[in-house]
Design a protein around this motif. Sequence first.
Motif, short mmCIF file in Angstrom:
data_model
loop_
_atom_site.label_atom_id
_atom_site.label_comp_id
_atom_site.label_asym_id
_atom_site.label_seq_id
_atom_site.Cartn_x
_atom_site.Cartn_y
_atom_site.Cartn_z
N TYR A 8 0.81 -1.22 0.00
CA TYR A 8 0.00 0.00 0.00
C TYR A 8 0.85 1.27 0.00
O TYR A 8 0.54 2.25 0.68
N TYR A 10 1.05 3.56 -2.03
CA TYR A 10 0.32 4.75 -2.47
C TYR A 10 -0.22 5.54 -1.28
O TYR A 10 -0.32 6.76 -1.34
N ARG A 11 -0.53 4.86 -0.19
CA ARG A 11 -1.05 5.56 0.99
C ARG A 11 0.02 6.46 1.62
O ARG A 11 -0.28 7.55 2.10
N ARG A 12 1.26 6.00 1.60
CA ARG A 12 2.34 6.83 2.15
C ARG A 12 2.55 8.06 1.28
O ARG A 12 2.85 9.15 1.78
N GLU A 14 0.13 9.45 -0.51
CA GLU A 14 -1.03 10.31 -0.22
C GLU A 14 -0.83 11.11 1.06
O GLU A 14 -1.29 12.24 1.17
N ASP A 15 -0.14 10.51 2.01
CA ASP A 15 0.06 11.16 3.31
C ASP A 15 1.19 12.19 3.29
O ASP A 15 1.35 12.93 4.26
N ALA A 41 0.20 8.98 -6.57
CA ALA A 41 -0.49 8.07 -5.63
C ALA A 41 -1.58 7.28 -6.35
O ALA A 41 -1.73 6.08 -6.12
N HIS A 45 -1.59 3.28 -6.76
CA HIS A 45 -2.76 2.51 -6.35
C HIS A 45 -3.20 1.57 -7.46
O HIS A 45 -3.39 0.36 -7.26
#
Length: 103
Positions: A8, A10-12, A14-15, A41, A45
């Motif tokens: 995941y 992409y979540r990092r 996004e953050d 991101a 994903h």
Amino acid sequence: MSGGSMDYVYRRVEDAFIRECEHPEANALRAAFRAHLELVAKALHDIEWVDSYDWGPGDECAAIRACFATPLADGVLTAAIASAEKERGMLDAAIALARSMQP
């Protein structure tokens, strides 16, 4: 399996947070970079979902292309215009309020 093949990542992305700073050019650069990170991101994903066999091969291609669609100069200009329009809107509202308070 629903994603997870790249942990995941992409979540990092996004953050990731780019703070605003005092210099207008830096603000425009940071806003453009933030917009680019959003595209990256999304691509990460979609790649992850394809690689996890949740989506079909090629379903990630549009998101990857989007990362390269807007050159940096265009992104910075777009961010600068958006920032200026936001400021102009706030200024217009302040002027309207001041005028409404005139005797």
